[in-house]
Structure formats: C-alpha cells, structure tokens
Design a protein around this motif. Structure first.
Motif, short mmCIF file in Angstrom:
data_model
loop_
_atom_site.label_atom_id
_atom_site.label_comp_id
_atom_site.label_asym_id
_atom_site.label_seq_id
_atom_site.Cartn_x
_atom_site.Cartn_y
_atom_site.Cartn_z
N UNK A 9 94.64 95.62 29.67
CA UNK A 9 94.19 94.29 29.21
C UNK A 9 93.06 93.75 30.08
N UNK A 10 93.06 94.07 31.36
CA UNK A 10 92.03 93.55 32.26
C UNK A 10 90.66 94.12 31.92
N UNK A 36 84.45 97.49 14.46
CA UNK A 36 84.75 96.10 14.85
C UNK A 36 86.23 95.86 15.20
N UNK A 37 87.15 96.45 14.43
CA UNK A 37 88.58 96.25 14.71
C UNK A 37 88.97 96.90 16.04
N UNK A 38 88.40 98.05 16.33
CA UNK A 38 88.66 98.74 17.61
C UNK A 38 88.18 97.87 18.76
N UNK A 39 86.96 97.37 18.63
CA UNK A 39 86.39 96.54 19.70
C UNK A 39 87.23 95.29 19.91
N UNK A 40 87.62 94.64 18.82
CA UNK A 40 88.43 93.43 18.90
C UNK A 40 89.74 93.70 19.62
N UNK A 41 90.41 94.77 19.27
CA UNK A 41 91.69 95.10 19.91
C UNK A 41 91.50 95.48 21.37
N UNK A 42 90.37 96.09 21.69
CA UNK A 42 90.09 96.44 23.07
C UNK A 42 89.94 95.17 23.91
N UNK A 44 91.24 92.35 23.38
CA UNK A 44 92.55 91.68 23.50
C UNK A 44 93.55 92.48 24.31
N UNK A 45 93.15 93.67 24.76
CA UNK A 45 94.04 94.50 25.55
C UNK A 45 95.05 95.27 24.72
N UNK A 46 94.82 95.36 23.42
CA UNK A 46 95.74 96.07 22.53
C UNK A 46 95.37 97.54 22.36
#
Length: 65
Positions: A9-10, A36-42, A44-46
């Motif tokens: 997450x950090x 975009x979904x990959x980047x967004x989850x990255x 957010x630390x997901x």
C-alpha cells in the motif's frame, strides 16, 4: 514475507503523492500504457505494482534511481 505485503500500500500511496504533486490525473498516468483499473488499484494498495509498471510510471514522472 509479511513485511512485503505491508509495503504494497505504501508504494501506491507514494505513487499517488507524486502524481498529485505533479498535477496529473489518474487517467493521464494510466495512458502511459497501463490499464486504468490496474493503476487505480495500485494507488489504493490493492494491487502490487510490477517492475515494468513502476518503470513506466517513473519515466512519466521523470524519476531516476
């Protein structure tokens, strides 16, 4: 191994912080050949960012090692 999952997450938060400081939107960073979904989850630390993804992001942010 547990310490690696605490760092995930950090990394995303650090990427988000740099993106915001550079005045970029998520979709602008994702346009650097990242889904975009990959980047967004990255951010957010997901999702754990791959070395390849971090390389693309660092080029966009003009970050060197």
């Amino acid at each position: 191994m547990d310490h690696i999952f605490r760092l995930m997450p950090q990394v995303g938060l650090n990427v988000k912080d740099i993106r915001v400081k550079k005045g970029l939107m998520q979709k602008e960073v994702a346009a650097a050949d990242l889904h975009p979904a990959y980047y967004n989850k990255m951010e957010k630390g997901e999702r754990e960012p791959s070395v390849e993804a971090l390389g693309k992001i660092s080029k966009l942010f003009v970050i060197t090692h």
